[in-house]
Design an enzyme around this catalytic site. Sequence first.
Site, PDB file in Angstrom:
ATOM      1  N   GLY A 355     -52.208 -68.335  42.009  1.00 41.30           N
ATOM      2  CA  GLY A 355     -51.786 -67.642  40.789  1.00 41.30           C
ATOM      3  C   GLY A 355     -52.445 -68.146  39.515  1.00 41.30           C
ATOM      4  O   GLY A 355     -53.032 -67.368  38.749  1.00 41.30           O
ATOM      5  N   GLY A 378     -49.054 -68.297  47.760  1.00 38.57           N
ATOM      6  CA  GLY A 378     -48.628 -69.140  48.885  1.00 38.57           C
ATOM      7  C   GLY A 378     -49.488 -68.969  50.122  1.00 38.57           C
ATOM      8  O   GLY A 378     -49.822 -69.951  50.800  1.00 38.57           O
TER       9      GLY A 378
HETATM   10  C1  3PG Z   1     -46.238 -63.557  46.740  1.00 38.10           C
HETATM   11  O1  3PG Z   1     -46.077 -62.938  45.690  1.00 38.10           O
HETATM   12  O2  3PG Z   1     -46.699 -64.709  46.790  1.00 38.10           O
HETATM   13  C2  3PG Z   1     -45.913 -62.839  48.015  1.00 38.10           C
HETATM   14  O3  3PG Z   1     -45.584 -61.519  47.766  1.00 38.10           O
HETATM   15  C3  3PG Z   1     -44.821 -63.541  48.800  1.00 38.10           C
HETATM   16  O4  3PG Z   1     -43.627 -63.513  48.093  1.00 38.10           O
HETATM   17  P1  3PG Z   1     -42.488 -64.559  48.448  1.00 38.10           P
HETATM   18  O5  3PG Z   1     -42.999 -65.904  48.012  1.00 38.10           O
HETATM   19  O6  3PG Z   1     -41.245 -64.122  47.702  1.00 38.10           O
HETATM   20  O7  3PG Z   1     -42.290 -64.516  49.941  1.00 38.10           O
END
Ligand code: 3PG
Length: 398
Positions: A355, A378
């Site tokens: 991110g 993630g």
């Molecule tokens: C993200 O935005 O990293 C994915 O869509 C996964 O979302 P989450 O971490 O709520 O599972």
Amino acid sequence: MPRFRTIDDLDVSGKRVLLRADLNVPVKDGKVTDATRIERLAPTIEALIQKGARIVVMSHFGRPKGPDPAQSLRPLVQPLSQAIGGRPVQFAADCVGPEAERVVNALKPGEVALLENLRFHPGEEANDPDFARQLAALGDVYVDDAFSAAHRAHASIEALAHLLPSAAGKNMQAELEALGAAFESPRHPVMALIGGAKVSTKLDLLSFIIRKTDLMAIGGAMANTFLFAKGRPVGRSLCEQDLADHARFILSCAEEDGCDIILPEDAVTAEKLEPGVLTRTVGVHAVPMNAMILDIGPQTVARISLALERSRTLIWNGPLGAFETPPFDRATTLIAKKVAELTQAGQLMSVAGGGDTVAALAAAGVTDQLSYVSTAGGAFLEWLEGKELPGVAALATA
Ligand code: 3PG
Ligand code: MG
């Protein structure tokens, strides 16, 4: 990387295609603030339209505990429609059961529907086989285009993939190909650029990366922990002192594995983290007691730039300074531009993700000048830790 089918390997003409997307996009006051994930999904939908499929898009959004109007996917109908050239998108107010069936059964070839948030049902996150069967009842084939959710073993990602003929969408395919190219048969030297705030969140990543790369440059606040471990003064900098042993262990493993490490030689420091604050650039031996290290200094930028010039492959995760607060975005921006320039010159294959990294590249205006920028957070990190992603494993053909 496991082998997987793509949408060109499936017969989708006239079929109901369950398309797992990741529409978990940032929304503020009902407006999508970053549409990248929607835009990257569009080519898969367009290709399926061309093939005459009936397209049923499904996704999670947020982390609701049961049905919650504030986390409905309904506000995504319009942006999704816009991303596919204004074609209408039908909406089903539930992702399974009679309401979903009604909307799906009304679709003609080439038409698109969006189902309500999968996480309104607890069976989604539980990877519940019954919930997966309810989803499977809505489709004839399954296409997963949500690499950024592939680290979740949830029903629409894992269990469902085993119930129908399945394939990777174009976005998933591009992610897997780019990451595969960086890790499986890369051109050497392979360099990693790892930044961000904390060593503690990246221990597995660092251990895996040093085995996979020839050279790793460490920046961001996590570099402070390494500097501290080497006995340098870090003043009031963000630093995980209790991880000093870990940091020393990582450095010794890197030496054994033949991975050269670049740590900051100089630093931009200040007494406060505030925009436009008075800064002092010092060698890492001379960080004042009352100051914080907030960016890497120009000597370190020059050293990393030289290393980039000598590298053929780059994996980048994490900003090098406190980039949200100028002027501490300086090094990250300079390095981003250097990476873009070398990539455009055909000298470097560059893959970046996470991110903050994506935000920093966007701020530097170079997102489309790298070889590949992943929209995954993630999932990208877990890939960099060498973990098997359930959503990728479920698509494997052999
Ligand atoms: C993200 O935005 O990293 C994915 O869509 C996964 O979302 P989450 O971490 O709520 O599972
Ligand atoms: Mg997340």
